[in-house]
Design a protein around this motif. Structure first.
Motif: not given
Lengths: 286, 517
Positions: B1-9, B30-35, B513-517
């Motif tokens: 996941m690049n930074i743009t995708e991360l920001q979008a999520k 969870y999103l933070a952990e997923s990076v 979580t939504r972060a993984s989808q």
């Protein structure tokens, strides 16, 4: 006690939550001597006469011309669609079977740890008293099964001699009282009620009257006056009786019952309260 | 996941109108952990994970707390807590206050404590000289606080097996308050638990779908006297817990297989069973060795948990589809739950898995002699066309007696829990003794966990946790106070939970979580 004794069985249920106290194994025996307008399982009334009309109409080809008076059933092919019952010109079924006491013990044994007891219903169970007696005796004599209580669900038409035969092995009887009034009873069941009233009194005397069931059918036996008179009569038997007020349900009934409506909760409560006011404390609406 | 995708999520989570503040924060974490990179696993293991043959239940890339933790609350009440700056409580109200504070500090995969202790046993020492009315009023306040402070249906307490005033008061409050939280289990011992208490619990199920019933002698055989049932259907040791829960999708394993049952058991299944174990080991090592959870958390430093009481849960699911696929491959028509041959095949599969798990050493699992605990996993809301654990597919259940007979033989193997839910007719309400009979019979037949529910009450049992029907219905529009309602809404949509005719409700455990989808 004869474990080879045969009975004519409509069907059995390993678990039933509605046929007496606790979880019960229930046998529905085939054949009844009443012809109740309100009957919700009319296919249990008559014996199959072997007309074989159902054989060709079975969509699963589960029925074949039998060697005995009724069609043979392939239970693996049968999908319980009940078309055979619908097309039956009398009130019967090709799906009933002749079983021995031993057959039923084999079915009961694995379910025993889950049960409070056994109920024999019908049809009219007491038309096959020897079968019930031998089944109950076998249960009472079996160390793995003798914790089970044995009950009969009956229309009450049996003679005292039948109850005497069952008394040593039966823990109680649940008797339907359709109507106290003779004419109403005749209209509702096509039979007189003298034997029913006598059975209720006789079983109470033997301390084997588990409960009296009062089926309420609007337009037939639903007036408060009827309830009041019935309560007066039942009080002469025993005020500590368990009474079940059962509302008529259309499910499964024949066209003859199509004009009868299902009673609402208010009506059943009014009737139950009439019995309670008359001194009965154990009144349950079903 | 690049930074743009991360920001979008992140933006998506931040602006999701169906999520409460706490859920947004939970998902952002969870999103933070997923990076972070996933713990090191082999290419084969990563592929199996990617293809969802193995599932890590979206626990996250970098485990920093054990999935399920069962603190020794009795020890905490006796010694107080330096970390919480609390003296040992002297009376009932102090004890309830102590526990409520402590619950907020117990980690788990959900962020809420999955185990509240055996509350009757914990509180009985404090009720001498307390009136029944005082107990009722104090517990009522406490019960409402649990539901509002810990709004997650996986928060779970246990009562029984002995009859006592605290257990009775809890059942009364359950009927009166009809809350989702806490989930409740009644421990049933045929020799210690009177019919009357079981019947009281059955009447409580009629009102609000709780408690669950567990076979106490079977649990103590496998876990010792000090065990708890937590989250939903997860039985583990008190003072311990489970590092992780990874599950093997048996349906997918069957789809990878070509050949007969024999080679399935000797060749295909062992390969994926080992990949599952590999994933479990990698996650445990990260948690213990890299995150150092047991070196830092106050529960460990104050002796309220001990890594020696921990193990990991090795889950399986999709047994029904696995068996039916293997039957098809052999040209046989029988279905799991209905056919003797299919059921026998199912027992061979689960006992083979049990043998494989029992012979696979696992680090940091002294709570089970250096091995994983086997668990029949009850599903999550994204499962589609795959049955929970060892369950018979929804809508395909046989009569209750056949159903119990078909599933009971599996229960012996699953020390860490197995769920089968029976949905019963409303008529049971007039005959609670019948359910007592069935529960006693089920335990005599070797069932470990027994859960039933009525079609008509206001709750839907999803996997072992409850959601209010009204919460599911309104979730899409406005969200819910309960985090678990989010999972429930997905379950109802994906698994025909509502189709379940008269015997069960369904199953799911954690939603990614939504972060993984």
């Amino acid at each position: 006690m004869n474990v080879d004794r045969r009975g004519h069985l409509n069907k059995y249920l390993p678990f039933s939550l509605v046929d007496g106290p606790g979880n019960r194994f229930v046998l529905f025996l085939q054949g009844c001597n009443f012809d109740c307008v309100v009957c919700h399982n009319p296919y249990t009334i008559d014996e199959c006469n072997g007309c074989n009309i159902c054989v060709d109409l079975c969509p699963d080809s589960a029925l074949t011309l039998g060697t005995s008076t009724k069609p043979d059933v392939n239970h693996f092919a049968c999908t319980d669609c009940d078309i055979c019952i619908e097309v039956c010109p009398i009130d019967s079924t090709p799906l009933s079977s002749y079983v021995t006491v031993g057959d039923m013990l084999d079915k009961i044994r694995p379910t025993a740890p889950f049960l409070s007891g056994i109920t024999v219903s019908g049809g009219e169970a007491t038309l096959q008293p020897e079968f019930i007696r031998d089944l109950f005796a076998a249960i009472k004599n079996d160390p793995d099964l003798n914790h089970l209580t044995t009950l009969v669900d009956s229309n009450g038409s049996a003679a005292p001699a039948v109850w005497d035969m069952l008394a040593p092995v039966m823990d109680g009887a649940m008797i339907d009282l359709k109507a106290l009034d003779a004419d109403t009873h005749l209209r509702m069941t096509a039979q007189a009620n003298g034997s029913v009233l006598a059975s209720i009194r006789y079983l109470a005397g033997l301390d084997l009257l588990h409960e009296v069931r009062l089926l309420i059918a609007p337009g037939l036996n639903d007036s408060i006056e009827t309830a009041s008179k019935t309560a007066d009569w039942l009080r002469t038997i025993d005020e500590s009786l368990t009474l079940k007020i059962i509302g008529f349900r259309k499910n499964g009934t024949r066209p003859v019952a199509s004009h009868i409506v299902e009673p609402d909760a208010e009506m059943l409560t009014g009737i139950a309260n009439t019995y309670r006011a008359a001194g009965f404390s154990d009144v349950l609406i079903i | 996941m690049n930074i743009t995708e991360l920001q979008a999520k992140a933006r998506e989570i931040i602006a999701d109108p169906t999520l409460s503040f706490h859920l947004r924060r939970h998902y952002l974490a969870y999103l933070a952990e997923s990076v972070l990179p996933y713990p090191t696993i082999s290419e084969a293991c990563a592929q199996a994970l990617d293809k969802q043959i193995i599932c890590d239940l979206f626990e996250g890339n970098a485990p920093y707390r054990a999935r399920y933790i069962l603190p020794d609350y009795s020890k905490a009440l006796a010694q107080g807590s330096e970390f919480l700056e609390l003296e040992p409580p002297a009376d009932l109200d102090d004890a309830l206050n102590f526990l409520l504070i402590m619950y907020t500090q117990v980690p788990s995969i959900t962020g809420f404590p999955v185990y509240l202790g055996d509350l009757d046993a914990l509180l009985l020492p404090f009720i001498d000289g307390i009136s029944a009315d005082h107990l009722y009023r104090s517990l009522r306040r406490f019960w409402i606080a649990l539901d509002r402070i810990l709004p997650d249906a996986f928060v779970h307490t246990n009562i029984g097996p002995t009859d006592n005033l605290v257990a009775r008061t809890i059942l009364q409050l359950e009927r009166e308050l009809q809350q989702v939280v806490p989930n409740v289990t009644l421990k049933v011992d045929p020799d210690l638990t009177p019919d009357d208490l079981i019947e009281d619990a059955v009447e409580t199920v009629f009102v609000n779908g709780k408690p669950h019933f567990v076979n106490h002698p079977l649990m103590t055989r496998d876990l010792g006297e000090r065990y708890g049932v937590v989250s939903c259907y997860n039985s583990l040791k008190v003072g311990g817990g489970s590092h992780t829960l990874v599950r093997l999708n048996l349906k997918e394993v069957a789809l990878q297989h070509q050949g007969d049952l024999g080679t399935f058991l000797t060749d295909t299944l062992p390969v994926y069973a080992e990949l599952t174990a590999e994933l479990i080991e990698a996650r445990i090592r990260f948690l213990v060795e890299d995150a150092g959870f047991f070196d830092h958390d106050f529960l460990a430093t104050e002796g309220l948990i001990d890594i020696e009481n921990f193990s990991a849960m090795y889950g399986i699911y999709g047994l029904a589809e696995c068996v039916n696929l293997l039957m098809d491959m052999q040209g046989r028509n029988g279905r799991y739950g209905h056919d003797t041959e299919a059921n026998e095949m199912a027992y061979r599969i689960t006992s083979t898995i049990a043998d494989l798990v029992a012979s696979r050493p696992m680090p940091y699992t002294q709570g089970n002699g250096g091995r994983c605990f086997l668990h029949s996993q009850s599903g999550i809301d994204t499962d589609i066309e795959v049955s929970a654990g060892t369950r018979i597919p929804i809508g395909d259940e046989p009569t209750m007696f056949e159903h119990i007979n078909a599933v009971a033989p599996h229960h012996d193997l699953f020390a860490a829990g197995v769920s089968d839910i029976f949905h019963v007719e409303d008529t049971a309400k007039r005959n609670p003794q019948a359910m007592v009979d069935i529960i006693r019979g089920a335990f005599k037949s070797g069932m470990r966990d027994f859960t039933f529910n009525l079609a008509t009450n206001g709750f839907i049992r999803i996997t072992g946790y409850l959601v209010r029907k009204s919460d599911v219905e309104t979730f899409q529009a406005c969200g819910s106070r309960y985090g678990s309602a989010t999972f429930g809404a997905g379950s109802v949509k994906n698994s025909h939970v509502e189709d379940r005719n008269v015997k069960r409700v369904g199953i799911r455990e954690r939603r990614p979580t939504r972060a993984s989808q």
